[in-house]
Write an enzyme that holds these catalytic residues in place. Structure first.
Site, PDB file in Angstrom:
ATOM      1  NE  ARG A  63      10.269   7.890  -9.508  1.00  0.00           N
ATOM      2  CZ  ARG A  63      11.060   6.945  -8.991  1.00  0.00           C
ATOM      3  NH1 ARG A  63      10.630   5.714  -8.879  1.00  0.00           N
ATOM      4  NH2 ARG A  63      12.275   7.232  -8.591  1.00  0.00           N
ATOM      5  CE  LYS A 113      18.049   5.325  -4.824  1.00  0.00           C
ATOM      6  NZ  LYS A 113      17.832   4.039  -4.172  1.00  0.00           N
ATOM      7  CD  GLU A 128      18.965  -0.553  -6.304  1.00  0.00           C
ATOM      8  OE1 GLU A 128      19.914  -1.027  -6.916  1.00  0.00           O
ATOM      9  OE2 GLU A 128      17.992  -0.016  -6.861  1.00  0.00           O
TER      10      GLU A 128
HETATM   11  P1  ATP Z   1      15.997   6.459  -7.638  1.00  0.00           P
HETATM   12  O1  ATP Z   1      15.653   6.570  -9.078  1.00  0.00           O
HETATM   13  O2  ATP Z   1      16.108   7.749  -6.955  1.00  0.00           O
HETATM   14  O3  ATP Z   1      17.178   5.579  -7.386  1.00  0.00           O
HETATM   15  P2  ATP Z   1      14.418   4.262  -6.841  1.00  0.00           P
HETATM   16  O4  ATP Z   1      12.964   4.052  -7.054  1.00  0.00           O
HETATM   17  O5  ATP Z   1      15.347   3.391  -7.585  1.00  0.00           O
HETATM   18  O6  ATP Z   1      14.703   5.776  -7.001  1.00  0.00           O
HETATM   19  P3  ATP Z   1      14.553   2.970  -4.340  1.00  0.00           P
HETATM   20  O7  ATP Z   1      15.634   3.018  -3.347  1.00  0.00           O
HETATM   21  O8  ATP Z   1      14.326   1.724  -5.074  1.00  0.00           O
HETATM   22  O9  ATP Z   1      14.791   4.159  -5.329  1.00  0.00           O
HETATM   23  O10 ATP Z   1      13.201   3.505  -3.698  1.00  0.00           O
HETATM   24  C1  ATP Z   1      12.609   3.030  -2.530  1.00  0.00           C
HETATM   25  C2  ATP Z   1      11.146   3.366  -2.603  1.00  0.00           C
HETATM   26  O11 ATP Z   1      10.974   4.768  -2.779  1.00  0.00           O
HETATM   27  C3  ATP Z   1      10.483   2.680  -3.771  1.00  0.00           C
HETATM   28  O12 ATP Z   1       9.279   2.111  -3.320  1.00  0.00           O
HETATM   29  C4  ATP Z   1      10.229   3.790  -4.752  1.00  0.00           C
HETATM   30  O13 ATP Z   1       9.059   3.557  -5.469  1.00  0.00           O
HETATM   31  C5  ATP Z   1      10.085   5.009  -3.838  1.00  0.00           C
HETATM   32  N1  ATP Z   1      10.463   6.245  -4.536  1.00  0.00           N
HETATM   33  C6  ATP Z   1      11.643   6.565  -5.099  1.00  0.00           C
HETATM   34  N2  ATP Z   1      11.600   7.772  -5.681  1.00  0.00           N
HETATM   35  C7  ATP Z   1      10.356   8.258  -5.473  1.00  0.00           C
HETATM   36  C8  ATP Z   1       9.666   9.464  -5.824  1.00  0.00           C
HETATM   37  N3  ATP Z   1      10.268  10.438  -6.515  1.00  0.00           N
HETATM   38  N4  ATP Z   1       8.385   9.613  -5.432  1.00  0.00           N
HETATM   39  C9  ATP Z   1       7.771   8.647  -4.727  1.00  0.00           C
HETATM   40  N5  ATP Z   1       8.347   7.496  -4.368  1.00  0.00           N
HETATM   41  C10 ATP Z   1       9.618   7.281  -4.733  1.00  0.00           C
HETATM   42 MG    MG Z   2      15.164   1.231  -7.361  1.00  0.00          MG
END
Ligand code: ATP
Ligand code: MG
Length: 559
Positions: free
Chosen positions: A262, A272, A37
């Protein structure tokens, strides 16, 4: 820490089954995607997902798409899109020409929603968000909606008018008609469209209804021909809905969702939203502050793609949540730099050393190896003379027990790569502070070894020539958070910040070969750690180095 050594990959095992003869994707190319995202910069947690998505495709000779998940109209920013691409390329992955935006499918999403309504599998509901909560039921009571049996024609008409902008936000929703009594609340007629009169960063004001992620994501995957949709564990309970969507709309492919845990790392936050708060409130200098767990921060700190990929590989792919020690990430960097970084001498907290029996005005050059691990990296020259800089703590006017460095009439010490010296005294200022250390050298010990083979009892210390050295600012970092688990749910992570995570040293003395150092480059400052020129602030007139990691390893395998 079993994951660190075993690194079993259950995802690969599932895929092997799927593509084997008789498997659900027999004979097909493995196709994954990475769907960030664009509401912030990528962090080390995303690296794990990147390595799983791109790495899995690589392993099976398949493809991996990069897709910006911009379904939600809030917060997206072009700055983030470009930064995400740069970071992924830096790690060494490439999506070829398969770069997409989730919002490019809005028209298709709409058509599939209409298809569901026509099949009697979706209906326009008019419960307000508050009412929807009330009608949700609980584990023993099914949910209800008075609108569930709204005639198809009526839902079709209302949905078209929702799109046309006739209604205000939240007045209606479109819900999938699945199972109000399901034990999985995601299946209790989930909302798949809502009204939001909001500008979209790419679609402009074309839309005032937006699909929910759980509806849009499986459609995006299916339309792109993704075979394996790999995502983190929080989507496990959403998998039945993912499957329901691909089975009930006319998409050409049926991807399989597989979840993994994760990555969590101690002493940091990996979200983020929280990282953005650190930037916006000025706790760090930006997303690329070298203390940040973002890819751009780690890069500026001196992390290499190899060290990060190695870290993620060794952490492995687990199904249960795991928190890894920050010290292990540092360990992986140290291992990489130990192989590759050039050794140099730098004095961070300098005091003058005068070799009183070395002729004034004379100097000589010593030829030293750039990296004892890699003779192919060659040698360079360092200047030696009567006036040198050494670390202030390599001298004590009054020795303490077991102190093996310089003190008056103390043991013979080795100046790294140069000569053996003996301390004879020091000069102090009116406050008693040491301003100059005095020593004599043994002219027969050039290179650092005694001619007669006598045992050298003192330590080997590093030094730089005073006349030819260059000045630098050096930034030393420690954990951004004192608390080992600032990311824990409900914790005020801002109150866990370490007020001393940045120490700025000025007037540091570097050997002259570093005068032209530029990022990206890594050096081992002997006896001190690994350092890199700061990619933003270092200039030839004002050198700035970041400490990437100290030499001391606090990681204990098997702890
Ligand atoms: P954040 O909470 O940091 O915003 P998010 O999951 O909303 O994380 P996205 O941009 O949607 O962030 O993530 C893109 C991909 O990265 C998704 O498939 C998500 O599952 C993966 N991802 C994000 N954080 C982690 C993590 N700590 N470990 C493994 N995969 C992750
Ligand atoms: Mg997300």
């Amino acid at each position: 820490m079993a994951e660190i050594t075993e690194s079993k990959n259950f995802i690969h095992a599932f895929i092997e089954e799927d593509i084997a003869e008789g498997g659900r994707y027999a004979g097909q190319t493995v196709h994954t995607r990475f769907p960030p995202e664009p509401n912030g910069y990528l962090h080390i947690g995303h690296c794990k997902a990147l390595i799983i998505d791109f790495g899995t495709a690589e392993k099976f000779g398949g493809l991996c798409n990069l897709r910006m998940d911009d379904t939600n109209p809030t917060k997206e920013d072009v700055e983030f899109v470009e930064a995400i691409k740069e970071d992924i390329h830096w790690l060494g992955f490439d999506w070829g020409d398969r770069f997409y935006y989730g919002s490019d499918y809005f028209e298709k999403d709409y058509e599939f929603a209409v298809e569901l309504i026509k099949k009697g599998l979706a209906y326009v509901c008019e419960l307000t968000p508050e009412q929807a909560k009330e009608y949700r039921g609980d584990l023993t009571t099914p949910a209800t909606s008075p609108w569930r049996d709204r005639p198809i024609e009526e839902s079709l008409d209302l949905f078209a008018r929702m799109r046309a902008g006739e209604f205000e936000d939240n007045k209606y929703t479109l819900r999938a008609k699945i199972d109000l009594a399901s034990g999985n609340f995601n299946m209790r007629d989930p909302v798949i469209y809502r009204i939001r009169h909001m500008h979209h960063h790419r679609q402009g004001d074309q839309w005032c209804i937006y699909p929910m992620y759980d509806f849009a994501h499986p459609i995006q995957d299916a339309l792109e021909g993704i075979t394996h949709s790999l995502c983190s564990l929080e989507f496990e309970n959403h998998r039945p809905l993912y499957n329901w969507v691909v089975e009930n709309v006319s998409v050409p492919h049926h991807p399989r969702q597989i979840e993994f845990a994760r990555l969590g790392i101690d002493h940091t936050v990996l979200s983020k939203r929280k990282l953005r708060a650190l930037v916006e409130n000025g706790y760090v200098s930006g997303w690329d502050d070298p203390r940040m767990p973002t890819l751009c921060g780690l890069r500026r700190r001196g992390y290499t793609p190899a060290s990060i990929r190695n870290f993620c590989d060794r952490v492995g792919v687990a199904k249960s949540p795991n928190t890894i020690e920050y010290a292990f990430l540092e360990h992986c960097l140290r291992e990489d730099l130990n192989e590759t970084a050039q050794r140099v001498m730098a004095v961070l907290k300098p005091v003058k050393l005068t070799i009183t029996n070395y002729p004034e005005g004379q100097s000589e050059t010593m030829v030293v190896e750039n990296n004892p691990n890699r003779p192919e990296d060659g040698t360079r020259e360092v200047t030696f003379s009567r006036n040198l800089w050494i670390e202030a703590d390599d001298f004590l006017a009054q020795p303490i027990p077991k102190y093996k460095r310089l003190y008056p009439d103390g043991p013979e010490c080795r100046l790294k790569g140069a000569y053996l010296i003996k301390c004879t005294g020091c000069v102090t200022d009116e406050n008693g502070n040491v301003v100059e250390v005095l020593a004599t050298y043994d002219p027969a010990s050039r290179g650092g070894d005694p001619a007669d083979g006598r045992k050298v009892k003192g330590a080997t210390i590093h030094w730089v020539d005073a006349e030819t050295s260059v000045d630098a600012e050096v930034r030393q970092y420690s954990n951004l958070f004192d608390d080992p688990d600032p990311d824990a749910a409900g914790k005020d992570f801002l109150s866990c910040l370490n007020p001393n995570s940045l120490e700025v040293l000025t007037g540091c003395k570097l050997e002259k070969s570093l005068a032209s150092a530029k990022a990206p480059a890594s050096y081992q400052f002997m006896r001190l750690g690994y350092f890199c020129p700061d990619s933003k602030d270092s200039t030839p007139d004002h050198l700035v180095f970041n400490r990437s990691v100290s030499l001391k390893d606090s990681f204990k395998p098997g702890k």
